[in-house]
Enzyme design. Structure first.
Site, PDB file in Angstrom:
ATOM      1  N   GLY A   1       0.804  -1.215   0.000  1.00 15.94           N
ATOM      2  CA  GLY A   1       0.000   0.000   0.000  1.00 15.94           C
ATOM      3  C   GLY A   1       0.842   1.273   0.000  1.00 15.94           C
ATOM      4  N   HIS A   2       0.158   2.396  -0.147  1.00 15.39           N
ATOM      5  CA  HIS A   2       0.859   3.684  -0.260  1.00 15.39           C
ATOM      6  C   HIS A   2       1.610   4.037   1.021  1.00 15.39           C
ATOM      7  CE1 HIS A   2      -3.280   5.816   0.613  1.00 15.39           C
ATOM      8  NE2 HIS A   2      -3.059   4.831   1.417  1.00 15.39           N
ATOM      9  N   ASN A   3       2.804   4.576   0.805  1.00 21.47           N
ATOM     10  CA  ASN A   3       3.654   5.043   1.905  1.00 21.47           C
ATOM     11  C   ASN A   3       4.150   3.928   2.814  1.00 21.47           C
ATOM     12  OD1 ASN A   3       1.586   7.582   1.419  1.00 21.47           O
ATOM     13  ND2 ASN A   3       3.724   8.164   1.706  1.00 21.47           N
TER      14      ASN A   3
END
Lengths: 334, 334, 334
Positions: free
Chosen positions: C237-239
């Site tokens: 997922g993002h980050n």
């Protein structure tokens, strides 16, 4: 693009406390933002970072205003205000509206002249693509597909025959919509494939994450309603129904003919059984398994969180015999 | 296509009760079928819908015949009869047998003239493609691949070098066959890749769902036997063996060197450990985890179904201490 | 290629016992190896196969040397020695360094003349591709992407805009890097998309398996550190942050803003919650769920292994009421 705080206040509906002429060029985190950047505080967990922020402006709630060392945009929904401002500062790139000479287009297609067809796209026959839609490189769009207005297919997406996609949809790379559902009949220990005659109807304002798959119906359509948001690597089986504004996080498996209501939130890596019904406003937390219908809105869970491996080994031996152990205890207690 | 009931009776082996000349154009559900359509009743759950159906004919079992308001095709396996009739009414689209000018073909390939190579296909060197096979747009077929007869690659599929695909196979979009298995050796805290020297041998009458992946063997081949059916987003690790006519539902993870017998059914979102053996005729229900070999045919499960989130929170605290709690209880009871 | 045992001893650091001039052409398993092939014994489980091997040489540990019927390469890390020898015997295929005429290249790109761009690749504007890198057929590389030296993109990969890929990276087919993270804000029951402004920074010596996805950051980058190895169908997922030399097996779901330390091993089909931190040297066994941060190195598990379906049914009824049952028992015991 850039904007002054007065403009961002207007766009977002947040109350400005500070300099209306302050110019904002970018968004950033509380920690990393510097002059010319706007940030936000929506999670109280990070409240202590507010005092030290070097941002030119902070989106925050009334309660945090007193600790804000710079300009503020005040709202009781700071994250929503952030979303509006970020969308304003980072508009979606406009495309030029042209068919790349390296695209391959079938017969009897109806492609609006404001739409963009990129290099190495392959489009079948009788395909309709409406205004302002963008088809990125490497996409394959089979016969009789219909795509709405202002829809974006980033790249390397496959839309199988007769699939119907709405307006303002975003499909990320690797998405496959309309592959055959998993329909099989048994005959003498072998499997006979059931033709998948239905299609997929994907509504407006839907987003589908990278490498997610939505199968076509066996008979009748798989339906993804307006406003549904689907993360990466989600699998949606044939004839599933997903109600309006439901959000499905990454790696969810939604089996065939499952019915999910409106405004549900399905946590990542969860699985939903086929032929069951989940009512509106249900939240399934991550890594859960839904075996039966859920008729009451609420929050439901079944994930088993990790423990130290040695403890786990002992626990699962107990779990494997749980019913027997409890019976034995109950018997002794009587 | 259309057919009369006499023809459908003959094709399917079901006994016709009613008008042999009745024309059928399509299949549909009990609820939605109308004149000219045939439907089926295989799930007793829907028996009450039979009386009201407007279909021109219903496929059903002897027991339901008395309630049938229209023509009937009677069988003790109505779903199988439906499969046969649907396959008859909806034959797979025939392709023209040509190499699209936008396809890129390597050297020393042997492509049967009855096969179809679509636009934007890239084929490497020494590739063999046998008769009546269809390669859809965007597929990449690397060096030394061999594909059998009457096989269908829908679109955007990748077959890595030296992979071997049988006859009458269907591969759905996004499938990747023959990527390197996950083989690593550790050296001073870093990982050294192990060359994956084997390949994949995929038998006849196999179907692989969208975005599924089958890795090549580390040494020797990953083997998918004849008649295996694999749903979407299934991962099959290097040197796995899947026996004849086994069906694997969506989102299953099958680790390296797992051995699955014949006629098994692996439920959706289940995981199978590596280096274990599952005998023939095993059914694993959905969301289960198989850690050890299974030597006895039967049905096996381990999914934990959701409960209300508040109850779940209390239960998992107990579960984390299950062994200790039970020990304590046992001690008190003695 | 071929090599003599003296050469393989030197390459791998293993001590040769036997004929230094013996020619080795290939690797194989203990069971299947024949003249001219080298094999290895690293798992004591297979020790009994050593006596019967027909290999020309065996890589093994000191303890097994006495049972070796042929030439031996002796090491206390036979699997690592095998890895080195296999890499030596099976070097990665060299490419010719050319841009295929069927590739589409944008403006202001900087593509090293020693790199290879295959047919049907689409490259956007301002893309940098460094020396000796190979871009396989069907890859889409969006604007402003930077790819290091000696990196391999097998086929049908999508790199979204501004993504940065290191040196000596291998990306397998269907990988998507830099798709938008799942960022949404709620407004009146509808979802408003949060622009995903960050990117992905993927370090050196990283390998990413088929159909895995790594989302771009919402603000700031998703970071995959040097030496990380990711298997097939993994979602990041993002980050998220993945520390150096961590290995992630197939079908893992790693939620947004999760932080994984160095040298961790995440077992297949496990899920990691977002916004948590896993310290260095943590092993998560397969099918586990990590809900909270892990601050102590060690082995952690939560998978529930299958039992006979009838026993499972009784156990999960108990589990659903576990807290209440235990309370009742405790009450009676007091």
């Amino acid at each position: 693009m850039s904007a002054i705080l007065a403009e961002l206040s207007k766009v977002s509906g947040a109350r400005l406390v500070g300099d209306p002429e302050c110019v904002i060029n970018a968004v950033n985190t509380l920690d990393l933002a510097s002059t010319g950047e706007i940030t936000f505080l929506s999670n109280r967990h990070y409240a202590n970072r507010l005092l030290k922020t070097k941002a030119s402006a902070v989106i925050l709630s009334e309660n945090d205003l007193k600790n804000c060392p710079t300009n503020a945009l005040v709202s009781n929904a700071p994250y929503l205000v952030y979303a509006k401002i970020a969308n304003y500062l980072y508009p979606i790139k406009q495309h030029h509206g042209a068919i790349n000479e390296k695209a391959v287009i079938g017969q009897k297609c109806n492609i609006d002249h404001t739409s963009t067809i990129s290099a190495n796209v392959v489009i079948g026959d009788n395909v309709t693509i409406n205004a302002e839609t963008y088809i990125g490189p490497g996409c394959v769009i089979a016969d009789n597909v219909c795509i709405g207005e202002n829809t974006i297919l980033i790249a390397n997406i496959t839309l199988c025959h007769d699939v119907c996609i709405g307006n303002n949809v975003i499909l990320h790379p690797g998405v496959v919509i309309g592959a055959d559902g998993f329909g099989l009949a048994q005959e003498n220990g072998e499997w006979l494939k059931i033709p998948q005659i239905g299609s997929v109807n994907l509504g407006n304002n839907v987003e589908v994450g990278a490498n997610s798959t939505i199968d076509r119906g066996a008979i009748g359509n798989t339906i993804i309603s307006n406003g549904v948001k689907i993360d990466n690597q989600v699998q949606i089986g044939h004839n599933a129904f997903v109600g309006e504004n439901t959000a499905i996080a990454g790696c969810v498996a939604l089996a065939g003919s499952a019915y999910i209501g409106k405004r549900c939130q399905i946590g990542g890596a969860s699985s939903i059984n086929g032929h069951i019904e989940i009512t509106d406003d249900v939240i399934i937390t991550g890594m859960s398994g839904v075996a039966n219908s859920i008729k009451t809105p609420g929050v439901y869970s079944s994930a088993i969180p990790v423990t130290d491996n040695k403890i786990w080994k002992r626990n699962i031996i107990r779990f494997k015999n749980l019913d027997q152990i409890i019976k034995k205890i109950m018997f002794k207690l009587e």
